[in-house]
Design a protein around this motif. Sequence first.
Motif, PDB file in Angstrom:
ATOM      1  N   LEU A  31       0.813  -1.224   0.000  1.00  0.00           N
ATOM      2  CA  LEU A  31       0.000   0.000   0.000  1.00  0.00           C
ATOM      3  C   LEU A  31       0.842   1.267   0.000  1.00  0.00           C
ATOM      4  O   LEU A  31       0.455   2.267  -0.615  1.00  0.00           O
ATOM      5  CB  LEU A  31      -0.936   0.003   1.209  1.00  0.00           C
ATOM      6  CG  LEU A  31      -2.077  -0.996   1.173  1.00  0.00           C
ATOM      7  CD1 LEU A  31      -2.880  -0.933   2.462  1.00  0.00           C
ATOM      8  CD2 LEU A  31      -2.967  -0.756  -0.031  1.00  0.00           C
ATOM      9  N   LEU A  32       2.000   1.243   0.667  1.00  0.00           N
ATOM     10  CA  LEU A  32       2.850   2.430   0.715  1.00  0.00           C
ATOM     11  C   LEU A  32       3.361   2.825  -0.668  1.00  0.00           C
ATOM     12  O   LEU A  32       3.630   3.999  -0.920  1.00  0.00           O
ATOM     13  CB  LEU A  32       4.035   2.211   1.655  1.00  0.00           C
ATOM     14  CG  LEU A  32       3.742   2.438   3.124  1.00  0.00           C
ATOM     15  CD1 LEU A  32       4.940   2.058   3.973  1.00  0.00           C
ATOM     16  CD2 LEU A  32       3.337   3.862   3.394  1.00  0.00           C
ATOM     17  N   ASN A  33       3.483   1.857  -1.563  1.00  0.00           N
ATOM     18  CA  ASN A  33       3.912   2.184  -2.920  1.00  0.00           C
ATOM     19  C   ASN A  33       2.837   2.945  -3.675  1.00  0.00           C
ATOM     20  O   ASN A  33       3.149   3.707  -4.577  1.00  0.00           O
ATOM     21  CB  ASN A  33       4.289   0.910  -3.691  1.00  0.00           C
ATOM     22  CG  ASN A  33       5.690   0.495  -3.374  1.00  0.00           C
ATOM     23  OD1 ASN A  33       6.642   1.166  -3.742  1.00  0.00           O
ATOM     24  ND2 ASN A  33       5.829  -0.592  -2.646  1.00  0.00           N
ATOM     25  N   PHE A  34       1.585   2.740  -3.317  1.00  0.00           N
ATOM     26  CA  PHE A  34       0.511   3.463  -3.986  1.00  0.00           C
ATOM     27  C   PHE A  34       0.235   4.799  -3.323  1.00  0.00           C
ATOM     28  O   PHE A  34      -0.189   5.746  -3.975  1.00  0.00           O
ATOM     29  CB  PHE A  34      -0.770   2.620  -4.016  1.00  0.00           C
ATOM     30  CG  PHE A  34      -0.660   1.422  -4.911  1.00  0.00           C
ATOM     31  CD1 PHE A  34      -0.586   1.575  -6.285  1.00  0.00           C
ATOM     32  CD2 PHE A  34      -0.603   0.155  -4.378  1.00  0.00           C
ATOM     33  CE1 PHE A  34      -0.467   0.477  -7.119  1.00  0.00           C
ATOM     34  CE2 PHE A  34      -0.486  -0.951  -5.197  1.00  0.00           C
ATOM     35  CZ  PHE A  34      -0.420  -0.788  -6.567  1.00  0.00           C
ATOM     36  N   LEU A  35       0.470   4.890  -2.020  1.00  0.00           N
ATOM     37  CA  LEU A  35       0.199   6.133  -1.299  1.00  0.00           C
ATOM     38  C   LEU A  35       1.352   7.118  -1.394  1.00  0.00           C
ATOM     39  O   LEU A  35       1.154   8.320  -1.375  1.00  0.00           O
ATOM     40  CB  LEU A  35      -0.099   5.833   0.171  1.00  0.00           C
ATOM     41  CG  LEU A  35      -1.319   4.949   0.431  1.00  0.00           C
ATOM     42  CD1 LEU A  35      -1.437   4.655   1.915  1.00  0.00           C
ATOM     43  CD2 LEU A  35      -2.585   5.600  -0.091  1.00  0.00           C
ATOM     44  N   GLY A  36       2.562   6.608  -1.464  1.00  0.00           N
ATOM     45  CA  GLY A  36       3.744   7.468  -1.526  1.00  0.00           C
ATOM     46  C   GLY A  36       4.349   7.443  -2.912  1.00  0.00           C
ATOM     47  O   GLY A  36       3.667   7.314  -3.921  1.00  0.00           O
ATOM     48  N   GLU A  37       5.657   7.532  -2.928  1.00  0.00           N
ATOM     49  CA  GLU A  37       6.387   7.486  -4.192  1.00  0.00           C
ATOM     50  C   GLU A  37       6.442   6.043  -4.692  1.00  0.00           C
ATOM     51  O   GLU A  37       6.819   5.126  -3.966  1.00  0.00           O
ATOM     52  CB  GLU A  37       7.810   8.011  -3.975  1.00  0.00           C
ATOM     53  CG  GLU A  37       8.647   8.018  -5.225  1.00  0.00           C
ATOM     54  CD  GLU A  37      10.063   8.501  -4.949  1.00  0.00           C
ATOM     55  OE1 GLU A  37      10.946   8.160  -5.740  1.00  0.00           O
ATOM     56  OE2 GLU A  37      10.277   9.213  -3.949  1.00  0.00           O
ATOM     57  N   MET A  38       6.049   5.851  -5.952  1.00  0.00           N
ATOM     58  CA  MET A  38       6.018   4.504  -6.525  1.00  0.00           C
ATOM     59  C   MET A  38       7.429   4.073  -6.921  1.00  0.00           C
ATOM     60  O   MET A  38       8.074   4.708  -7.744  1.00  0.00           O
ATOM     61  CB  MET A  38       5.110   4.484  -7.752  1.00  0.00           C
ATOM     62  CG  MET A  38       5.102   3.175  -8.499  1.00  0.00           C
ATOM     63  SD  MET A  38       4.268   1.847  -7.644  1.00  0.00           S
ATOM     64  CE  MET A  38       2.585   2.269  -7.955  1.00  0.00           C
ATOM     65  N   VAL A  39       7.896   3.009  -6.286  1.00  0.00           N
ATOM     66  CA  VAL A  39       9.167   2.389  -6.639  1.00  0.00           C
ATOM     67  C   VAL A  39       8.812   0.974  -7.095  1.00  0.00           C
ATOM     68  O   VAL A  39       8.415   0.132  -6.287  1.00  0.00           O
ATOM     69  CB  VAL A  39      10.138   2.362  -5.447  1.00  0.00           C
ATOM     70  CG1 VAL A  39      11.447   1.714  -5.837  1.00  0.00           C
ATOM     71  CG2 VAL A  39      10.364   3.772  -4.912  1.00  0.00           C
ATOM     72  N   VAL A  40       8.956   0.734  -8.380  1.00  0.00           N
ATOM     73  CA  VAL A  40       8.452  -0.503  -8.982  1.00  0.00           C
ATOM     74  C   VAL A  40       9.108  -1.735  -8.382  1.00  0.00           C
ATOM     75  O   VAL A  40       8.426  -2.720  -8.076  1.00  0.00           O
ATOM     76  CB  VAL A  40       8.635  -0.470 -10.519  1.00  0.00           C
ATOM     77  CG1 VAL A  40       8.201  -1.774 -11.145  1.00  0.00           C
ATOM     78  CG2 VAL A  40       7.861   0.689 -11.111  1.00  0.00           C
ATOM     79  N   ILE A  41      10.418  -1.711  -8.170  1.00  0.00           N
ATOM     80  CA  ILE A  41      11.104  -2.896  -7.653  1.00  0.00           C
ATOM     81  C   ILE A  41      10.616  -3.226  -6.243  1.00  0.00           C
ATOM     82  O   ILE A  41      10.431  -4.396  -5.898  1.00  0.00           O
ATOM     83  CB  ILE A  41      12.647  -2.750  -7.715  1.00  0.00           C
ATOM     84  CG1 ILE A  41      13.335  -4.076  -7.398  1.00  0.00           C
ATOM     85  CG2 ILE A  41      13.130  -1.667  -6.781  1.00  0.00           C
ATOM     86  CD1 ILE A  41      13.156  -5.121  -8.448  1.00  0.00           C
ATOM     87  N   ASN A  42      10.368  -2.204  -5.423  1.00  0.00           N
ATOM     88  CA  ASN A  42       9.839  -2.439  -4.078  1.00  0.00           C
ATOM     89  C   ASN A  42       8.423  -3.000  -4.134  1.00  0.00           C
ATOM     90  O   ASN A  42       8.060  -3.869  -3.336  1.00  0.00           O
ATOM     91  CB  ASN A  42       9.857  -1.159  -3.254  1.00  0.00           C
ATOM     92  CG  ASN A  42      11.254  -0.723  -2.898  1.00  0.00           C
ATOM     93  OD1 ASN A  42      12.198  -1.500  -3.002  1.00  0.00           O
ATOM     94  ND2 ASN A  42      11.385   0.522  -2.486  1.00  0.00           N
ATOM     95  N   LEU A  43       7.635  -2.499  -5.070  1.00  0.00           N
ATOM     96  CA  LEU A  43       6.271  -2.996  -5.232  1.00  0.00           C
ATOM     97  C   LEU A  43       6.292  -4.462  -5.661  1.00  0.00           C
ATOM     98  O   LEU A  43       5.529  -5.284  -5.139  1.00  0.00           O
ATOM     99  CB  LEU A  43       5.507  -2.151  -6.250  1.00  0.00           C
ATOM    100  CG  LEU A  43       4.083  -2.610  -6.565  1.00  0.00           C
ATOM    101  CD1 LEU A  43       3.206  -2.531  -5.331  1.00  0.00           C
ATOM    102  CD2 LEU A  43       3.488  -1.780  -7.691  1.00  0.00           C
ATOM    103  N   VAL A  44       7.161  -4.809  -6.585  1.00  0.00           N
ATOM    104  CA  VAL A  44       7.257  -6.190  -7.062  1.00  0.00           C
ATOM    105  C   VAL A  44       7.718  -7.104  -5.927  1.00  0.00           C
ATOM    106  O   VAL A  44       7.146  -8.185  -5.707  1.00  0.00           O
ATOM    107  CB  VAL A  44       8.210  -6.285  -8.276  1.00  0.00           C
ATOM    108  CG1 VAL A  44       8.515  -7.723  -8.627  1.00  0.00           C
ATOM    109  CG2 VAL A  44       7.609  -5.555  -9.470  1.00  0.00           C
ATOM    110  N   GLN A  45       8.748  -6.685  -5.187  1.00  0.00           N
ATOM    111  CA  GLN A  45       9.247  -7.497  -4.078  1.00  0.00           C
ATOM    112  C   GLN A  45       8.168  -7.708  -3.021  1.00  0.00           C
ATOM    113  O   GLN A  45       7.958  -8.831  -2.551  1.00  0.00           O
ATOM    114  CB  GLN A  45      10.458  -6.831  -3.428  1.00  0.00           C
ATOM    115  CG  GLN A  45      11.712  -6.902  -4.226  1.00  0.00           C
ATOM    116  CD  GLN A  45      12.861  -6.157  -3.555  1.00  0.00           C
ATOM    117  OE1 GLN A  45      12.679  -5.451  -2.562  1.00  0.00           O
ATOM    118  NE2 GLN A  45      14.056  -6.332  -4.093  1.00  0.00           N
ATOM    119  N   ALA A  46       7.491  -6.629  -2.636  1.00  0.00           N
ATOM    120  CA  ALA A  46       6.457  -6.727  -1.605  1.00  0.00           C
ATOM    121  C   ALA A  46       5.283  -7.572  -2.084  1.00  0.00           C
ATOM    122  O   ALA A  46       4.727  -8.363  -1.315  1.00  0.00           O
ATOM    123  CB  ALA A  46       5.989  -5.333  -1.200  1.00  0.00           C
ATOM    124  N   SER A  47       4.920  -7.429  -3.350  1.00  0.00           N
ATOM    125  CA  SER A  47       3.793  -8.200  -3.894  1.00  0.00           C
ATOM    126  C   SER A  47       4.116  -9.690  -3.944  1.00  0.00           C
ATOM    127  O   SER A  47       3.281 -10.525  -3.570  1.00  0.00           O
ATOM    128  CB  SER A  47       3.424  -7.698  -5.284  1.00  0.00           C
ATOM    129  OG  SER A  47       3.026  -6.349  -5.243  1.00  0.00           O
TER     130      SER A  47
END
Length: 140
Positions: free
Chosen positions: A97-113
């Motif tokens: 959720l923090l990737n959507f609410l804050g600054e989108m960092v794709v690699i962090n989103l992929v890792q967290a997902s």
Amino acid sequence: MGAIIKLNKWANAHTNIGFDLLRVLLGSFLFYKGIDFMGQTGLIIELLDPVDTFGWTMIIVHYITMTHIFGGLLIIIGLLTRPAILLQLPVLVSAVLLNFLGEMVVINLVQASIALLLSVFFMIYGSGKHSVDYSLKMGM
């Protein structure tokens, strides 16, 4: 409790070494992220600063770090896998959720997902045959 027993029986009947290696990789990743967060507490505090109420930021930082370190170790060896993952889920959902609410960092989103999806899978599947849980259960 009956549902967990049924899930364990199903998982033990349909297990292979690949699922156990995947569990070890998930636990290793979470352990690594816990160690990584220990060195970046300032960044996490800065990220959580806008929502800080009553000094909860330091409690959250310590919860994230300790949950990843000790939960990751438990997941690696396959001991109390479901409770360890249950403690990880709020952290992983928040990371996505923090990737959507804050600054989108794709690699962090992929890792967290990926970590979230694997955690949900192992929450259902359990620790598998090559684990401390299975060894303790068969020893009794």
